[in-house]
Design a protein around this motif. Structure first.
Motif, PDB file in Angstrom:
ATOM      1  N   PRO A 167     -42.629   3.394  -6.101  1.00 44.97           N
ATOM      2  CA  PRO A 167     -43.726   3.880  -7.882  1.00 44.97           C
ATOM      3  C   PRO A 167     -42.126   4.055  -8.681  1.00 44.97           C
ATOM      4  CG  PRO A 167     -44.833   4.947  -5.400  1.00 44.97           C
ATOM      5  CD  PRO A 167     -43.949   4.407  -4.887  1.00 44.97           C
ATOM      6  N   GLU A 168     -41.374   4.396  -8.435  1.00 47.23           N
ATOM      7  CA  GLU A 168     -40.897   4.289  -9.454  1.00 47.23           C
ATOM      8  C   GLU A 168     -40.472   3.561  -9.932  1.00 47.23           C
ATOM      9  OE1 GLU A 168     -40.693   6.106  -6.443  1.00 47.23           O
ATOM     10  OE2 GLU A 168     -38.672   6.125  -5.527  1.00 47.23           O
ATOM     11  N   ASP A 169     -40.496   1.518  -9.491  1.00 42.64           N
ATOM     12  CA  ASP A 169     -40.453   0.552 -10.299  1.00 42.64           C
ATOM     13  C   ASP A 169     -40.936  -0.033 -10.594  1.00 42.64           C
ATOM     14  OD1 ASP A 169     -39.993  -0.365  -6.652  1.00 42.64           O
ATOM     15  OD2 ASP A 169     -38.270   0.268  -8.062  1.00 42.64           O
ATOM     16  N   THR A 170     -42.497   1.139 -11.396  1.00 38.04           N
ATOM     17  CA  THR A 170     -43.735   0.312 -11.688  1.00 38.04           C
ATOM     18  C   THR A 170     -42.568   0.840 -13.730  1.00 38.04           C
ATOM     19  OG1 THR A 170     -44.675   1.835 -10.768  1.00 38.04           O
ATOM     20  CG2 THR A 170     -45.834   1.087 -13.267  1.00 38.04           C
ATOM     21  N   ALA A 171     -43.132  -0.825 -14.583  1.00 40.41           N
ATOM     22  CA  ALA A 171     -41.861  -0.444 -15.832  1.00 40.41           C
ATOM     23  C   ALA A 171     -42.761  -2.257 -16.430  1.00 40.41           C
ATOM     24  CB  ALA A 171     -40.424  -0.786 -15.220  1.00 40.41           C
ATOM     25  N   VAL A 172     -42.356  -2.114 -17.197  1.00 37.83           N
ATOM     26  CA  VAL A 172     -42.684  -3.929 -17.921  1.00 37.83           C
ATOM     27  C   VAL A 172     -40.907  -3.948 -17.439  1.00 37.83           C
ATOM     28  CG1 VAL A 172     -42.981  -5.393 -19.871  1.00 37.83           C
ATOM     29  CG2 VAL A 172     -44.096  -2.972 -19.330  1.00 37.83           C
ATOM     30  N   TYR A 173     -41.015  -5.292 -17.144  1.00 45.77           N
ATOM     31  CA  TYR A 173     -40.236  -6.595 -16.528  1.00 45.77           C
ATOM     32  C   TYR A 173     -39.853  -7.024 -18.000  1.00 45.77           C
ATOM     33  CZ  TYR A 173     -40.306  -3.892 -12.380  1.00 45.77           C
ATOM     34  OH  TYR A 173     -39.509  -2.319 -11.387  1.00 45.77           O
ATOM     35  N   TYR A 174     -38.598  -7.178 -17.891  1.00 38.09           N
ATOM     36  CA  TYR A 174     -37.835  -8.159 -19.300  1.00 38.09           C
ATOM     37  C   TYR A 174     -37.535  -9.666 -18.581  1.00 38.09           C
ATOM     38  CZ  TYR A 174     -40.700  -4.959 -22.493  1.00 38.09           C
ATOM     39  OH  TYR A 174     -41.552  -4.327 -22.996  1.00 38.09           O
TER      40      TYR A 174
END
Length: 126
Positions: free
Chosen positions: A88-95
């Motif tokens: 869950p802590e990998d949740t993000a917008v990836y650029y």
């Protein structure tokens, strides 16, 4: 003009996998390194992984080592990020980001990257 287009984000359950891709167009002969960064709500954009274009040498954030793999497809001007055992802590917008310099540099520092993609959302549910 250099453009970076990401794809592959989505919603996945914890423990699952996703593969992100980033295609670079325009003046690709000047590629020096490609990186992936991520930004969660209310947090700074942080380094995830990066690869030097010519040598293939890689670097990873400690939080993703052993779970994520970055690779480049030289002929297709594409870099991918294979993400396994997602949390869950990998949740993000990836650029996706592109460095146009020459030689070595702090590959995990976002200030050294010249071009950025629009971002792709990764959501990991618990």
């Amino acid at each position: 003009q250099v453009q970076l287009v990401e794809s592959g984000g989505g919603l996945v359950q914890a423990g699952g996998s996703l593969t992100l891709s980033c295609v670079v167009s325009g003046r690709t002969f000047s590629n020096n390194a490609m990186g992936w960064f991520r930004q969660a709500p209310g947090k700074e954009r942080e380094f995830v992984a990066a690869v030097f274009w010519s040598t293939g040498n890689t670097d990873y954030a400690d939080s993703v080592k052993g779970r994520f793999t970055i690779s480049r497809e030289y002929a297709k001007n594409r870099v991918t990020l294979q993400m396994n055992s997602l949390k869950p802590e990998d949740t993000a917008v990836y650029y996706c980001a592109n460095n146009r310099g020459t030689g070595s540099f702090p590959i995990n520092d976002k200030v050294y990257y010249h071009y950025w993609g629009q971002g792709t959302q990764v959501t990991v549910s618990s």
